[in-house]
Motif scaffolding. Structure first.
Motif, short mmCIF file in Angstrom:
data_model
loop_
_atom_site.label_atom_id
_atom_site.label_comp_id
_atom_site.label_asym_id
_atom_site.label_seq_id
_atom_site.Cartn_x
_atom_site.Cartn_y
_atom_site.Cartn_z
N ILE A 8 1.31 -0.97 -0.10
CA ILE A 8 -0.04 0.08 -0.49
C ILE A 8 1.01 1.12 0.07
N ALA A 55 3.10 -0.55 4.31
CA ALA A 55 2.40 0.45 4.19
C ALA A 55 3.92 1.32 4.06
N LEU A 140 -2.27 7.63 7.97
CA LEU A 140 -3.62 6.75 7.05
C LEU A 140 -4.76 6.60 7.15
N GLY A 208 -2.82 2.61 -3.51
CA GLY A 208 -2.37 3.32 -2.83
C GLY A 208 -2.16 4.41 -4.17
#
Length: 282
Positions: A8, A55, A140, A208
């Motif tokens: 991500i 991530a 996030l 993403g």
């Protein structure tokens, strides 16, 4: 079941096109909020089929070479976001660094940086300050963060987080390295640990923001620096990423090029059907 990993890239509040009275994103990408919701839904529904999550977090200081507020125009005001600085207009002093004291070494560095970008045929775009460390914009997206938290609880596996962009003198779009690495800063060099982590997967899902910049450059670096077989593991989740406004056609061309290389593009719904049997809830 194959070892499916999820990468991500920068799914942060400042890129989500979702505003409230208390918070307005610094650099919203049209469609990014819904992208995050679809990705969160995928993780919630079929997270048992995802073996690991990495991530990245775009992470900036207020002073940053690529922030428009770090520059001044001939009129002594900050140039508007998305202005282009070239070698020619830097030499002509149409744009100059905004710091109270700028050394000759810093000016020489910036001139050399701009010249290198032009040799690479890359524009130097000034962005509004975004994803500032310690701010809400750096976090996030909330729904995605909750989905990842639940995934950690249910799988007893931690999400691996990687920050990028803290060096104020170079740009860091890719998850793997800076555009022009700083030889004195290891964090800007090719991240071999991340590359090796991605290579251990049997299938690597990529999602993403933004498809036109950080996602695109990460994919290009994976293809350039990863093992030859890694590209056949990639699955680009096209409905979990969106381009910066004005770059839509460039992304479509990029997707066409990926398909021509045999790289798979799919939707989150298509992948969900493959991760677990249909109608099975995580």
């Amino acid at each position: 079941m194959p070892n499916t990993q999820l990468l991500i890239i920068d799914a942060q509040n400042d890129f989500c096109d979702y505003s409230t009275e208390a918070y307005v994103p610094a650099l919203p990408v049209p469609g990014a909020y819904q992208d995050c919701l679809r990705l969160a839904q995928l993780i919630n529904q079929v997270g048992s089929g995802i073996g690991g999550v990495l991530a990245t977090l775009d992470s900036h200081h207020m002073i940053d070479l690529a922030h428009n507020t770090s520059w001044l125009t001939e009129q002594g005001t900050a140039p508007p976001p998305f202005s282009l600085v070239t070698t020619a207009n830097f030499i002509a002093r149409r744009y100059r660094l905004a710091a109270a004291e700028v050394t000759s070494e810093q000016n020489d560095y910036v001139l050399n940086y701009l010249q290198q970008l032009e040799q690479m045929q890359r524009p130097f775009i000034l962005w509004p300050p975004h994803c500032l460390i310690g701010t809400q914009g750096h976090n996030l997206n909330a729904e995605l963060a909750q989905a990842l938290s639940d995934w950690e609880t249910r799988t007893s596996k931690p999400v691996t987080f990687v920050q990028k962009g803290e060096n104020i003198w170079t740009e860091s779009f890719s998850a793997l390295k800076a555009v022009i690495p700083d030889p004195t800063d290891q964090a800007t060099q090719l991240n071999l640990a991340v590359l090796e982590m991605l290579a251990r997967s049997d299938r690597l899902l990529i999602a993403g923001q933004a498809s036109s910049h950080c996602v695109k450059e990460t994919i290009n670096d994976i293809l350039q620096f990863g093992a030859a077989g890694l590209k056949h593991k990639l699955v680009i989740l096209t409905d979990c990423m969106s381009p910066v406004s004005g770059f839509e056609a460039a992304v479509e061309q990029f997707f066409t090029e990926l398909r021509a290389q045999g790289i798979r593009l799919a939707t989150s719904a298509e992948i969900a059907l493959e991760l677990v049997p249909a109608n099975t809830q995580y």
